[in-house]
Design a protein around this motif. Structure first.
Motif, mmCIF file in Angstrom:
data_model
loop_
_atom_site.group_PDB
_atom_site.id
_atom_site.type_symbol
_atom_site.label_atom_id
_atom_site.label_comp_id
_atom_site.label_asym_id
_atom_site.label_seq_id
_atom_site.Cartn_x
_atom_site.Cartn_y
_atom_site.Cartn_z
ATOM 1 N N LEU A 105 -17.370 1.398 5.893
ATOM 2 C CA LEU A 105 -15.958 1.089 6.031
ATOM 3 C C LEU A 105 -15.356 2.454 5.459
ATOM 4 N N GLU A 106 -14.631 2.931 6.530
ATOM 5 C CA GLU A 106 -13.813 4.150 6.062
ATOM 6 C C GLU A 106 -12.313 3.940 6.200
ATOM 7 N N ILE A 107 -11.548 4.293 5.157
ATOM 8 C CA ILE A 107 -10.025 4.242 5.335
ATOM 9 C C ILE A 107 -9.605 5.678 5.975
ATOM 10 N N LYS A 108 -8.909 5.490 7.067
ATOM 11 C CA LYS A 108 -8.720 6.730 7.933
ATOM 12 C C LYS A 108 -7.174 7.213 7.156
ATOM 13 N N THR A 115 5.922 5.767 4.109
ATOM 14 C CA THR A 115 5.483 6.846 3.505
ATOM 15 C C THR A 115 3.973 7.250 4.087
ATOM 16 N N TYR A 116 3.755 8.241 4.558
ATOM 17 C CA TYR A 116 2.398 8.386 5.282
ATOM 18 C C TYR A 116 1.428 9.006 4.073
ATOM 19 N N TYR A 117 0.139 8.274 4.137
ATOM 20 C CA TYR A 117 -0.765 8.735 3.252
ATOM 21 C C TYR A 117 -2.022 8.874 3.879
ATOM 22 N N ASP A 118 -2.925 9.948 3.645
ATOM 23 C CA ASP A 118 -4.065 10.197 4.394
ATOM 24 C C ASP A 118 -5.098 9.639 3.378
ATOM 25 N N ALA A 119 -6.458 9.815 3.758
ATOM 26 C CA ALA A 119 -7.501 9.007 3.056
ATOM 27 C C ALA A 119 -7.510 8.808 1.582
ATOM 28 N N LYS A 120 -7.262 10.354 1.259
ATOM 29 C CA LYS A 120 -7.061 10.453 -0.426
ATOM 30 C C LYS A 120 -6.081 9.678 -1.060
ATOM 31 N N GLY A 121 -4.865 9.859 -0.377
ATOM 32 C CA GLY A 121 -3.634 9.211 -0.640
ATOM 33 C C GLY A 121 -3.726 7.810 -0.983
ATOM 34 N N MET A 122 -4.455 7.177 0.078
ATOM 35 C CA MET A 122 -4.686 5.518 0.259
ATOM 36 C C MET A 122 -5.733 5.313 -1.028
ATOM 37 N N GLN A 123 -6.680 6.110 -1.409
ATOM 38 C CA GLN A 123 -7.482 5.666 -2.335
ATOM 39 C C GLN A 123 -6.729 5.415 -3.715
#
Length: 164
Positions: A105-108, A115-123
């Protein structure tokens, strides 16, 4: 019926799902077993999060001219979206916790309150406790000084009662 007419209800469904959403997280679910997917869906459902798989082109069409359009570059390959209208951190928190057990499972990326967040931001978002936990901590920290004051006043009253 033309293909476009068949797709319009699905685009409308996605638009309705995203309307008023606090959070939408795009994930790549490739490699999950049926049992893992079922467990993930159950956890998300219990938290009030809607988790669905749609075609990327339909998601793109539904997100045009919205905050969620920022997810477009990540809509490649198999994509599922997890949407919450109430708890802004729940989808990221549950998905990140589940990804520890299921490496496939990978959060994209995600959109949290516009506000937009990339994978690191979502972590990083995933580490934020739920609203209920934060409120509990707040009330707990407010209660402590009041309880201490009550104990001190009680001790003063007891002391004065002994001397009288």
């Amino acid at each position: 019926m033309a293909k476009v007419e068949l797709k319009q209800p699905v685009v409308a469904e996605i638009s309705e799902l995203l309307d008023g959403a606090a959070t939408a997280v795009a994930v790549d679910y490739r490699g999950l077993t049926v049992a893992q997917d079922t467990e993930l869906r159950k956890k998300l459902r219990e938290a009030g999060v809607v988790y669905k798989v749609y075609k990327n082109t339909l998601i793109r069409r539904a997100t045009e001219n919205t905050d969620f359009a920022a997810l477009d570059p990540h809509l490649e390959g198999p994509t599922a979206i997890a949407v919450s209208k109430n708890d802004a951190t729940a989808p990221a928190r549950i998905l990140a916790e589940f990804a520890k057990k299921a490496n496939q499972l990978e959060i994209k990326a995600g959109i949290v309150e516009g506000t937009y967040y990339d994978a690191k931001g979502m972590q990083a978002i995933a580490t934020i406790p739920s609203r209920d936990v934060l409120l509990g901590r707040l009330f707990g920290s407010m209660q402590s000084p009041i309880a201490n004051l009550a104990r001190v006043l009680n001790q003063i009253a007891e002391k004065q009662g002994e001397t009288a």
